[in-house]
Design an enzyme around this catalytic site. Structure first.
Site, PDB file in Angstrom:
ATOM      1  N   LYS A  32      39.594  21.318  56.602  1.00  0.00           N
ATOM      2  CA  LYS A  32      39.921  20.760  55.613  1.00  0.00           C
ATOM      3  C   LYS A  32      38.767  20.970  54.659  1.00  0.00           C
ATOM      4  CE  LYS A  32      42.709  16.674  56.906  1.00  0.00           C
ATOM      5  NZ  LYS A  32      43.099  15.122  56.543  1.00  0.00           N
TER       6      LYS A  32
ATOM      7  N   GLY B 206      49.557   4.462  71.661  1.00  0.00           N
ATOM      8  CA  GLY B 206      50.673   4.619  72.849  1.00  0.00           C
ATOM      9  C   GLY B 206      51.832   3.992  72.439  1.00  0.00           C
TER      10      GLY B 206
ATOM     11  N   MET C 166      40.121   9.805  56.530  1.00  0.00           N
ATOM     12  CA  MET C 166      38.754  10.114  56.691  1.00  0.00           C
ATOM     13  C   MET C 166      38.479  11.104  55.708  1.00  0.00           C
ATOM     14  SD  MET C 166      39.156   9.810  60.727  1.00  0.00           S
ATOM     15  CE  MET C 166      37.637   9.927  61.405  1.00  0.00           C
TER      16      MET C 166
ATOM     17  N   PHE D  65      47.290   4.569  57.933  1.00  0.00           N
ATOM     18  CA  PHE D  65      48.564   4.404  57.689  1.00  0.00           C
ATOM     19  C   PHE D  65      49.110   3.239  58.499  1.00  0.00           C
ATOM     20  CE2 PHE D  65      49.346   8.884  56.132  1.00  0.00           C
ATOM     21  CZ  PHE D  65      49.013   8.520  55.021  1.00  0.00           C
TER      22      PHE D  65
END
Length: 193
Positions: free
Chosen positions: A20, A54, A1, A42
């Site tokens: 960031k 999960g 992002m 990813f």
């Protein structure tokens, strides 16, 4: 992002983008040559599990679909991300720029990702469509780290933050480096069959 595009992010996940941006601003203020790479989801964390929280493996019987499942998301194999990163290191075309990793064949909706899995396995999964309201319903009851993760998922799968803007050919890694044969999600998912 891309943190420069996430000023609207939900807390507490917004802290990630704020930090960031502090680093980016310091780098630029100091005049340090740089290239920012903006990745995608990813594959090990979002692809192989069909974006289910999960777990890191695909579901066998049922799958949650976020919203209507038609928001475009970008998936990238981590090894491919490393290859693109290495390519930018000594490339003057990427100096002081942001390079987006958007391999064209891996820009998929959530439903398209699930359909790839169904085609590979020959099994149709039971789908539960989760509205944005239901997805965020009890977010305040979760631990802070879980809240941040849910916020990121929301921005990706409900708002489409990875694909809600255009990038030029000179800003996109798979176009800058066509010699990199990236892993398509249909190939990636075969390791789970």
């Amino acid at each position: 992002m891309d943190p420069s595009r996430m000023g609207h992010a939900m807390p507490p996940g917004s802290e990630t983008f704020e930090q960031k941006m502090e680093v980016r601003n310091a780098i630029e203020a100091a005049g340090i040559p740089h290239t920012y790479l903006v990745g995608a989801c990813f594959a090990a964390y979002f692809g192989g599990n069909l974006s289910q929280m999960g777990t890191l493996v695909p579901p066998k019987k049922r799958v949650d679909i976020y919203g209507d499942g038609n928001v475009k998301v970008i998936f990238v194999d981590e090894d491919d991300m490393a290859k693109y990163t290495a390519k930018t290191l000594n490339d003057p075309r990427t100096m002081n720029k942001t390079v987006y990793v958007r391999p064209a064949d891996n820009i998929l909706t959530h439903l398209e990702l699930v359909q790839i899995w169904e085609k590979l396995t020959g099994k149709v999964l039971e789908k539960t469509y989760v509205s944005a309201h239901d997805f965020l319903a009890d977010i305040e009851d979760k631990e802070i780290a879980h809240q941040a993760g849910l916020g990121h998922f929301y921005h990706i799968y409900y708002e489409g933050c990875l694909t809600d803007h255009e990038v030029g050919d000179d800003e996109e890694a798979s176009k800058l480096y066509p010699e990199v044969k990236y892993t398509r999600m249909d190939e990636y998912l075969k390791i789970f069959v």
